[in-house]
Design a protein around this motif. Structure first.
Motif, PDB file in Angstrom:
ATOM      1  N   ARG A 220      17.628  15.059  71.575  1.00  0.00           N
ATOM      2  CA  ARG A 220      17.230  14.874  72.965  1.00  0.00           C
ATOM      3  C   ARG A 220      16.254  13.706  73.056  1.00  0.00           C
ATOM      4  N   ALA A 221      16.303  12.998  74.161  1.00  0.00           N
ATOM      5  CA  ALA A 221      15.343  11.916  74.372  1.00  0.00           C
ATOM      6  C   ALA A 221      13.937  12.499  74.460  1.00  0.00           C
ATOM      7  N   LEU A 222      12.956  11.784  73.908  1.00  0.00           N
ATOM      8  CA  LEU A 222      11.572  12.240  73.910  1.00  0.00           C
ATOM      9  C   LEU A 222      10.665  11.146  74.463  1.00  0.00           C
ATOM     10  N   LEU A 223       9.919  11.493  75.514  1.00  0.00           N
ATOM     11  CA  LEU A 223       8.966  10.582  76.137  1.00  0.00           C
ATOM     12  C   LEU A 223       7.555  11.012  75.753  1.00  0.00           C
ATOM     13  N   VAL A 224       6.831  10.130  75.062  1.00  0.00           N
ATOM     14  CA  VAL A 224       5.450  10.394  74.659  1.00  0.00           C
ATOM     15  C   VAL A 224       4.536   9.485  75.473  1.00  0.00           C
ATOM     16  N   TYR A 225       3.537  10.110  76.108  1.00  0.00           N
ATOM     17  CA  TYR A 225       2.648   9.392  77.032  1.00  0.00           C
ATOM     18  C   TYR A 225       1.198   9.695  76.667  1.00  0.00           C
ATOM     19  N   TRP A 226       0.508   8.709  76.095  1.00  0.00           N
ATOM     20  CA  TRP A 226      -0.911   8.851  75.772  1.00  0.00           C
ATOM     21  C   TRP A 226      -1.719   8.531  77.021  1.00  0.00           C
ATOM     22  N   TRP A 227      -2.666   9.393  77.387  1.00  0.00           N
ATOM     23  CA  TRP A 227      -3.422   9.224  78.621  1.00  0.00           C
ATOM     24  C   TRP A 227      -4.798   9.878  78.504  1.00  0.00           C
TER      25      TRP A 227
ATOM     26  N   GLY B  42      17.868  17.162  79.913  1.00  0.00           N
ATOM     27  CA  GLY B  42      17.599  17.192  78.479  1.00  0.00           C
ATOM     28  C   GLY B  42      16.391  16.413  78.021  1.00  0.00           C
ATOM     29  N   LEU B  43      15.732  15.674  78.939  1.00  0.00           N
ATOM     30  CA  LEU B  43      14.548  14.903  78.537  1.00  0.00           C
ATOM     31  C   LEU B  43      13.435  15.826  78.052  1.00  0.00           C
ATOM     32  N   GLN B  44      12.856  15.492  76.907  1.00  0.00           N
ATOM     33  CA  GLN B  44      11.645  16.142  76.412  1.00  0.00           C
ATOM     34  C   GLN B  44      10.482  15.191  76.707  1.00  0.00           C
ATOM     35  N   MET B  45       9.326  15.750  77.029  1.00  0.00           N
ATOM     36  CA  MET B  45       8.152  14.910  77.277  1.00  0.00           C
ATOM     37  C   MET B  45       6.925  15.555  76.664  1.00  0.00           C
ATOM     38  N   LEU B  46       6.038  14.702  76.172  1.00  0.00           N
ATOM     39  CA  LEU B  46       4.770  15.158  75.620  1.00  0.00           C
ATOM     40  C   LEU B  46       3.692  14.180  76.067  1.00  0.00           C
ATOM     41  N   ALA B  47       2.823  14.627  76.971  1.00  0.00           N
ATOM     42  CA  ALA B  47       1.714  13.811  77.453  1.00  0.00           C
ATOM     43  C   ALA B  47       0.480  14.160  76.637  1.00  0.00           C
TER      44      ALA B  47
END
Length: 200
Positions: free
Chosen positions: A91-98, A123-128
Motif C-alpha cells: 500500500r502507498a505510505l505517506l509520511v508527514y513530519w510536522w 488503500g493509502l496509509q499515512m503516518l504524521a
C-alpha cells in the motif's frame, strides 16, 4: 495539476536567488524562507528553539533518495493502536513530519487532511510524525483542528532509530512497491499535494 518540482539544495537556492529572482515561484520563495529559518536556528541566532533541538537539526540527515525503500519502524499512534510497517506493505505510505508550533506545517496540514480523507479508502496509509516537545501538545493540537489522519509522537528516543530529515515540514510518499516517489522539504501547496495522487 502541475507536476511536483524538484527541491533545490540550500546552496542552489542561494545561487538561483542571486541570479534569477524573477523565475522564482511562490513555493520557491517559501522554501528560501524555510531554509533561511532553519539555518538561523541551527546557528543559534534564533532563541526560540532549545540548543539541543538546534543541535539535532544541524545533524539531521538529508532527504532520502527517490527510489529508495521507506522503512519506518513501528510506533504508537496518538489516537490509540500502533503503526505496523508490515500492515503497510503493498500500500502507498505517506509520511508527514510536522509540529504544532511550525507555521509552515499549519498551512500545509489542512491539505494533508483533505488528501487523507480522499484517498485512505483506496488503500493509502499515512503516518504524521509530530516532533512536539510532549505528546499531549500534538494530541491537543490535532483535536483542536479536527484532523483525522493517523498521527504519532516521534519521541527523541524513537528519532535516534529513525531520524527526521533536515527541515520541516517533511513530506515523503512511497508507492505500493515501498519505494519513494516523493521527498519534499518545506511547505507544499494544495496543488502539490493533490498531484501526489498520481503515485497512489
Amino acid at each position: 495539476m502541475r507536476p511536483l518540482q524538484p527541491f533545490l539544495p540550500f546552496d542552489e537556492i542561494a545561487t538561483t536567488t542571486a541570479t534569477n529572482v524573477g523565475a522564482f515561484s511562490r513555493r520557491d520563495g517559501l522554501v528560501w524562507g524555510v531554509a533561511t529559518c532553519a539555518l538561523a536556528l541551527a546557528s543559534g541566532s534564533v532563541n526560540a528553539q532549545p540548543v539541543s533541538a538546534a543541535a539535532e537539526e544541524a545533524k539531521a540527515p538529508p532527504l532520502p533518495v527517490l527510489g529508495s525503500v521507506l522503512n519506518v519502524p513501528p510506533i504508537g499512534l496518538l489516537a490509540g493502536g500502533a503503526f505496523d510497517p508490515l500492515a503497510s506493505r503493498g500500500r502507498a505510505l505517506l509520511v508527514y513530519w510536522w509540529s504544532s508550533t511550525c507555521p509552515f506545517c499549519a498551512l500545509q496540514s489542512p491539505a494533508m487532511e483533505v488528501f487523507w480523507r480522499a484517498h485512505h479508502t483506496g488503500g493509502l496509509q499515512m503516518l504524521a510524525l509530530s516532533i512536539d516537545k510532549e505528546p499531549q501538545d500534538a494530541k491537543a493540537y490535532l483535536a483542536k483542528k479536527g484532523y483525522s489522519f493517523p498521527a504519532a509522537w516521534a519521541s527523541p528516543g524513537w528519532r535516534k532509530a529513525y531520524p527526521k530529515p533536515k527541515g520541516l515540514p517533511i513530506t515523503l510518499l512511497a508507492g505500493a512497491d515501498g519505494r519513494l516517489k516523493v521527498a519534499e522539504r518545506g511547505q507544499l501547496f494544495a496543488e502539490d499535494i493533490e498531484a501526489m495522487a498520481q503515485f497512489l
